[in-house]
Motif scaffolding. Structure first.
Motif, PDB file in Angstrom:
ATOM      1  N   TYR A 124      -8.677  -0.864  -2.838  1.00  0.00           N
ATOM      2  CA  TYR A 124      -7.251  -0.800  -3.108  1.00  0.00           C
ATOM      3  C   TYR A 124      -6.721  -2.144  -3.574  1.00  0.00           C
ATOM      4  CZ  TYR A 124      -6.972  -2.726   1.651  1.00  0.00           C
ATOM      5  OH  TYR A 124      -7.138  -3.491   2.776  1.00  0.00           O
ATOM      6  N   ASP A 125      -5.612  -2.079  -4.302  1.00  0.00           N
ATOM      7  CA  ASP A 125      -4.859  -3.253  -4.737  1.00  0.00           C
ATOM      8  C   ASP A 125      -3.398  -2.955  -4.415  1.00  0.00           C
ATOM      9  OD1 ASP A 125      -3.965  -5.587  -5.865  1.00  0.00           O
ATOM     10  OD2 ASP A 125      -4.229  -4.927  -7.935  1.00  0.00           O
ATOM     11  N   ILE A 126      -2.897  -3.570  -3.372  1.00  0.00           N
ATOM     12  CA  ILE A 126      -1.557  -3.280  -2.868  1.00  0.00           C
ATOM     13  C   ILE A 126      -0.796  -4.594  -2.719  1.00  0.00           C
ATOM     14  CG2 ILE A 126      -0.252  -2.337  -0.917  1.00  0.00           C
ATOM     15  CD1 ILE A 126      -2.678  -0.451  -0.468  1.00  0.00           C
ATOM     16  N   SER A 127       0.398  -4.639  -3.307  1.00  0.00           N
ATOM     17  CA  SER A 127       1.136  -5.897  -3.346  1.00  0.00           C
ATOM     18  C   SER A 127       1.894  -6.227  -2.058  1.00  0.00           C
ATOM     19  CB  SER A 127       2.097  -5.911  -4.536  1.00  0.00           C
ATOM     20  OG  SER A 127       2.965  -4.797  -4.473  1.00  0.00           O
ATOM     21  N   LYS A 128       2.484  -5.237  -1.399  1.00  0.00           N
ATOM     22  CA  LYS A 128       3.291  -5.513  -0.207  1.00  0.00           C
ATOM     23  C   LYS A 128       2.422  -5.614   1.042  1.00  0.00           C
ATOM     24  CE  LYS A 128       7.614  -3.498  -1.789  1.00  0.00           C
ATOM     25  NZ  LYS A 128       8.609  -2.432  -1.569  1.00  0.00           N
ATOM     26  N   ASN A 129       2.623  -6.690   1.788  1.00  0.00           N
ATOM     27  CA  ASN A 129       1.822  -6.938   2.991  1.00  0.00           C
ATOM     28  C   ASN A 129       1.890  -5.793   3.997  1.00  0.00           C
ATOM     29  OD1 ASN A 129       1.015  -9.427   2.040  1.00  0.00           O
ATOM     30  ND2 ASN A 129       2.629 -10.538   3.105  1.00  0.00           N
ATOM     31  N   GLY A 130       3.074  -5.249   4.220  1.00  0.00           N
ATOM     32  CA  GLY A 130       3.239  -4.183   5.214  1.00  0.00           C
ATOM     33  C   GLY A 130       2.446  -2.935   4.857  1.00  0.00           C
ATOM     34  N   ILE A 131       2.536  -2.523   3.605  1.00  0.00           N
ATOM     35  CA  ILE A 131       1.801  -1.340   3.150  1.00  0.00           C
ATOM     36  C   ILE A 131       0.304  -1.626   3.167  1.00  0.00           C
ATOM     37  CG2 ILE A 131       1.373   0.194   1.191  1.00  0.00           C
ATOM     38  CD1 ILE A 131       4.351  -0.228   0.430  1.00  0.00           C
ATOM     39  N   ARG A 132      -0.073  -2.810   2.688  1.00  0.00           N
ATOM     40  CA  ARG A 132      -1.489  -3.188   2.676  1.00  0.00           C
ATOM     41  C   ARG A 132      -2.059  -3.168   4.097  1.00  0.00           C
ATOM     42  NH1 ARG A 132      -1.026  -7.324  -0.377  1.00  0.00           N
ATOM     43  NH2 ARG A 132      -0.776  -8.875   1.263  1.00  0.00           N
TER      44      ARG A 132
ATOM     45  N   SER B 134     -10.600  -5.566   0.871  1.00  0.00           N
ATOM     46  CA  SER B 134      -9.936  -4.375   0.320  1.00  0.00           C
ATOM     47  C   SER B 134     -10.928  -3.339  -0.198  1.00  0.00           C
ATOM     48  CB  SER B 134      -8.977  -4.787  -0.803  1.00  0.00           C
ATOM     49  OG  SER B 134      -9.688  -5.394  -1.857  1.00  0.00           O
ATOM     50  N   VAL B 135     -12.154  -3.384   0.298  1.00  0.00           N
ATOM     51  CA  VAL B 135     -13.194  -2.436  -0.107  1.00  0.00           C
ATOM     52  C   VAL B 135     -13.841  -1.852   1.148  1.00  0.00           C
ATOM     53  CG1 VAL B 135     -15.334  -2.092  -1.410  1.00  0.00           C
ATOM     54  CG2 VAL B 135     -13.646  -3.763  -2.207  1.00  0.00           C
ATOM     55  N   PHE B 136     -13.907  -0.523   1.179  1.00  0.00           N
ATOM     56  CA  PHE B 136     -14.455   0.177   2.335  1.00  0.00           C
ATOM     57  C   PHE B 136     -15.492   1.200   1.904  1.00  0.00           C
ATOM     58  CE2 PHE B 136     -10.648  -1.615   3.964  1.00  0.00           C
ATOM     59  CZ  PHE B 136     -10.827  -1.743   5.329  1.00  0.00           C
ATOM     60  N   PHE B 137     -16.394   1.500   2.819  1.00  0.00           N
ATOM     61  CA  PHE B 137     -17.418   2.514   2.605  1.00  0.00           C
ATOM     62  C   PHE B 137     -17.104   3.677   3.541  1.00  0.00           C
ATOM     63  CE2 PHE B 137     -21.534   4.420   3.531  1.00  0.00           C
ATOM     64  CZ  PHE B 137     -21.964   4.698   2.250  1.00  0.00           C
ATOM     65  N   PHE B 138     -16.858   4.843   2.954  1.00  0.00           N
ATOM     66  CA  PHE B 138     -16.506   6.031   3.724  1.00  0.00           C
ATOM     67  C   PHE B 138     -17.626   7.057   3.637  1.00  0.00           C
ATOM     68  CE2 PHE B 138     -14.805  10.372   3.689  1.00  0.00           C
ATOM     69  CZ  PHE B 138     -14.240  10.426   4.949  1.00  0.00           C
ATOM     70  N   GLU B 139     -17.977   7.637   4.767  1.00  0.00           N
ATOM     71  CA  GLU B 139     -18.958   8.711   4.805  1.00  0.00           C
ATOM     72  C   GLU B 139     -18.337   9.869   5.579  1.00  0.00           C
ATOM     73  OE1 GLU B 139     -23.713   9.341   5.626  1.00  0.00           O
ATOM     74  OE2 GLU B 139     -22.720   7.585   6.449  1.00  0.00           O
ATOM     75  N   GLY B 140     -18.255  11.032   4.922  1.00  0.00           N
ATOM     76  CA  GLY B 140     -17.651  12.186   5.571  1.00  0.00           C
ATOM     77  C   GLY B 140     -17.736  13.421   4.690  1.00  0.00           C
TER      78      GLY B 140
ATOM     79  N   SER C 255       0.043   8.784   0.464  1.00  0.00           N
ATOM     80  CA  SER C 255       1.418   8.844   0.984  1.00  0.00           C
ATOM     81  C   SER C 255       1.933   7.452   1.361  1.00  0.00           C
ATOM     82  CB  SER C 255       1.495   9.782   2.187  1.00  0.00           C
ATOM     83  OG  SER C 255       0.872   9.202   3.316  1.00  0.00           O
ATOM     84  N   LEU C 256       1.036   6.495   1.537  1.00  0.00           N
ATOM     85  CA  LEU C 256       1.438   5.144   1.922  1.00  0.00           C
ATOM     86  C   LEU C 256       1.724   4.234   0.729  1.00  0.00           C
ATOM     87  CD1 LEU C 256      -1.159   4.449   4.771  1.00  0.00           C
ATOM     88  CD2 LEU C 256       1.277   4.922   5.050  1.00  0.00           C
ATOM     89  N   ILE C 257       1.005   4.431  -0.369  1.00  0.00           N
ATOM     90  CA  ILE C 257       1.097   3.484  -1.481  1.00  0.00           C
ATOM     91  C   ILE C 257       2.313   3.759  -2.361  1.00  0.00           C
ATOM     92  CG2 ILE C 257      -1.393   3.057  -1.466  1.00  0.00           C
ATOM     93  CD1 ILE C 257      -1.622   4.789  -3.979  1.00  0.00           C
ATOM     94  N   GLU C 258       2.698   2.734  -3.126  1.00  0.00           N
ATOM     95  CA  GLU C 258       3.832   2.823  -4.042  1.00  0.00           C
ATOM     96  C   GLU C 258       3.340   2.894  -5.489  1.00  0.00           C
ATOM     97  OE1 GLU C 258       6.258  -0.568  -3.026  1.00  0.00           O
ATOM     98  OE2 GLU C 258       7.162   0.516  -1.347  1.00  0.00           O
ATOM     99  N   ASN C 259       4.279   3.049  -6.417  1.00  0.00           N
ATOM    100  CA  ASN C 259       3.934   3.210  -7.838  1.00  0.00           C
ATOM    101  C   ASN C 259       3.156   2.042  -8.425  1.00  0.00           C
ATOM    102  OD1 ASN C 259       5.170   5.702  -7.875  1.00  0.00           O
ATOM    103  ND2 ASN C 259       7.097   4.927  -8.702  1.00  0.00           N
ATOM    104  N   THR C 260       3.385   0.843  -7.937  1.00  0.00           N
ATOM    105  CA  THR C 260       2.704  -0.336  -8.488  1.00  0.00           C
ATOM    106  C   THR C 260       1.346  -0.589  -7.835  1.00  0.00           C
ATOM    107  OG1 THR C 260       3.862  -1.767  -6.920  1.00  0.00           O
ATOM    108  CG2 THR C 260       4.870  -1.467  -9.091  1.00  0.00           C
TER     109      THR C 260
END
Length: 92
Positions: free
Chosen positions: A13-21, A38-44, A58-63
């Protein structure tokens, strides 16, 4: 009844606002393995991924941006992680 198969994904992810990040980071920390900040490995299962993607989007914004890349079995077998930080190592 169809059996759900486990799948692997890299999520970045690339998220500008600290709270959302911070919220995205904490959610991913519960559901995935941190590879970098900002990089994760998901297994599911596919259903688990859909739920996670819905929560993340639902958490991220347009930018902001969220990148979800599938990692097939052959690619996963060839992957390598090099890190000097002990808590970031993933056994592959």
């Amino acid at each position: 009844m169809e059996v759900s198969t486990m799948q692997r994904f890299l999520i970045a992810y690339d998220i500008s606002k600290n709270g959302i990040r911070g919220k995205v980071y904490r959610l991913l920390k519960k559901k995935a393995v941190s590879v970098q900040k900002s990089v994760f490995f998901f297994e599911g299962t596919n259903n688990e991924l859909i739920k996670l993607e819905h929560r993340l989007s639902s958490l991220i914004e347009n930018t902001d941006s969220l990148f979800v890349m599938p990692c097939c079995e052959a690619c996963y077998a060839r992957s390598r992680v090099y890190s000097k930080q002990q808590d970031n190592l993933i056994a592959v």
